[in-house]
Design a protein around this motif. Structure first.
Motif, PDB file in Angstrom:
ATOM      1  N   ALA A  35      -2.250  14.196 -58.795  1.00 38.38           N
ATOM      2  CA  ALA A  35      -3.633  13.587 -58.270  1.00 38.38           C
ATOM      3  C   ALA A  35      -3.714  13.863 -56.789  1.00 38.38           C
ATOM      4  O   ALA A  35      -4.261  14.532 -56.120  1.00 38.38           O
ATOM      5  CB  ALA A  35      -4.222  12.615 -58.757  1.00 38.38           C
ATOM      6  N   GLU A  36      -2.533  13.370 -56.076  1.00 38.10           N
ATOM      7  CA  GLU A  36      -2.220  13.225 -54.728  1.00 38.10           C
ATOM      8  C   GLU A  36      -2.144  14.806 -54.102  1.00 38.10           C
ATOM      9  O   GLU A  36      -2.689  15.076 -53.213  1.00 38.10           O
ATOM     10  CB  GLU A  36      -1.054  12.329 -54.113  1.00 38.10           C
ATOM     11  CG  GLU A  36      -0.921  12.373 -52.766  1.00 38.10           C
ATOM     12  CD  GLU A  36      -2.250  12.008 -51.978  1.00 38.10           C
ATOM     13  OE1 GLU A  36      -2.477  12.512 -50.638  1.00 38.10           O
ATOM     14  OE2 GLU A  36      -2.874  11.135 -52.501  1.00 38.10           O
ATOM     15  N   LYS A  38      -3.265  17.542 -55.450  1.00 35.49           N
ATOM     16  CA  LYS A  38      -4.752  18.305 -55.625  1.00 35.49           C
ATOM     17  C   LYS A  38      -5.393  17.900 -54.358  1.00 35.49           C
ATOM     18  O   LYS A  38      -6.228  18.704 -53.967  1.00 35.49           O
ATOM     19  CB  LYS A  38      -5.022  17.873 -57.124  1.00 35.49           C
ATOM     20  CG  LYS A  38      -4.396  18.790 -57.994  1.00 35.49           C
ATOM     21  CD  LYS A  38      -4.831  18.611 -59.416  1.00 35.49           C
ATOM     22  CE  LYS A  38      -4.281  19.392 -60.448  1.00 35.49           C
ATOM     23  NZ  LYS A  38      -5.118  19.202 -61.799  1.00 35.49           N
ATOM     24  N   LYS A  39      -5.446  16.547 -54.333  1.00 33.62           N
ATOM     25  CA  LYS A  39      -6.349  16.063 -53.102  1.00 33.62           C
ATOM     26  C   LYS A  39      -5.750  16.865 -51.830  1.00 33.62           C
ATOM     27  O   LYS A  39      -6.966  17.196 -51.091  1.00 33.62           O
ATOM     28  CB  LYS A  39      -6.171  14.632 -52.946  1.00 33.62           C
ATOM     29  CG  LYS A  39      -6.928  13.969 -53.856  1.00 33.62           C
ATOM     30  CD  LYS A  39      -6.715  12.285 -53.734  1.00 33.62           C
ATOM     31  CE  LYS A  39      -7.302  11.445 -54.865  1.00 33.62           C
ATOM     32  NZ  LYS A  39      -7.010  10.104 -54.674  1.00 33.62           N
ATOM     33  N   ARG A  40      -4.598  16.991 -51.520  1.00 31.71           N
ATOM     34  CA  ARG A  40      -4.217  17.617 -50.308  1.00 31.71           C
ATOM     35  C   ARG A  40      -4.547  19.071 -50.329  1.00 31.71           C
ATOM     36  O   ARG A  40      -4.873  19.366 -49.182  1.00 31.71           O
ATOM     37  CB  ARG A  40      -2.521  17.284 -50.470  1.00 31.71           C
ATOM     38  CG  ARG A  40      -2.068  15.805 -49.769  1.00 31.71           C
ATOM     39  CD  ARG A  40      -0.795  15.687 -49.712  1.00 31.71           C
ATOM     40  NE  ARG A  40      -0.037  16.484 -48.953  1.00 31.71           N
ATOM     41  CZ  ARG A  40       1.287  16.644 -49.219  1.00 31.71           C
ATOM     42  NH1 ARG A  40       1.972  15.832 -49.920  1.00 31.71           N
ATOM     43  NH2 ARG A  40       2.078  17.288 -48.341  1.00 31.71           N
ATOM     44  N   ARG A  43      -8.189  19.360 -49.456  1.00 33.35           N
ATOM     45  CA  ARG A  43      -8.334  19.128 -47.846  1.00 33.35           C
ATOM     46  C   ARG A  43      -8.274  20.371 -47.258  1.00 33.35           C
ATOM     47  O   ARG A  43      -8.919  20.588 -46.126  1.00 33.35           O
ATOM     48  CB  ARG A  43      -7.816  17.916 -47.527  1.00 33.35           C
ATOM     49  CG  ARG A  43      -8.479  16.414 -47.842  1.00 33.35           C
ATOM     50  CD  ARG A  43      -7.767  15.416 -46.980  1.00 33.35           C
ATOM     51  NE  ARG A  43      -6.287  15.130 -47.325  1.00 33.35           N
ATOM     52  CZ  ARG A  43      -5.770  14.113 -48.239  1.00 33.35           C
ATOM     53  NH1 ARG A  43      -6.670  13.628 -49.085  1.00 33.35           N
ATOM     54  NH2 ARG A  43      -4.591  14.087 -48.432  1.00 33.35           N
TER      55      ARG A  43
END
Length: 51
Positions: A35-36, A38-40, A43
């Protein structure tokens, strides 16, 4: 200079793709890590599109 920056962002984006695929290929993937990543990746994609 703008092109070099965009190229660097694309390279980081591809690297995150590879890290996500590696993590998803593990027997017990770490969903929080995925999840982290994918967030990066999101962005970076927003920055690449000028957002």
């Amino acid at each position: 200079m703008q092109t070099a920056h965009y190229t660097a962002l694309e390279a980081k984006h591809a690297s995150l793709d590879a890290r996500i695929a590696d993590e998803q290929g593990r027997p017990a993937p770490d969903q929080a890590a995925i999840a982290e990543l994918k967030k990066r990746k999101l962005r970076l994609k927003e920055e690449m599109s000028g957002g």
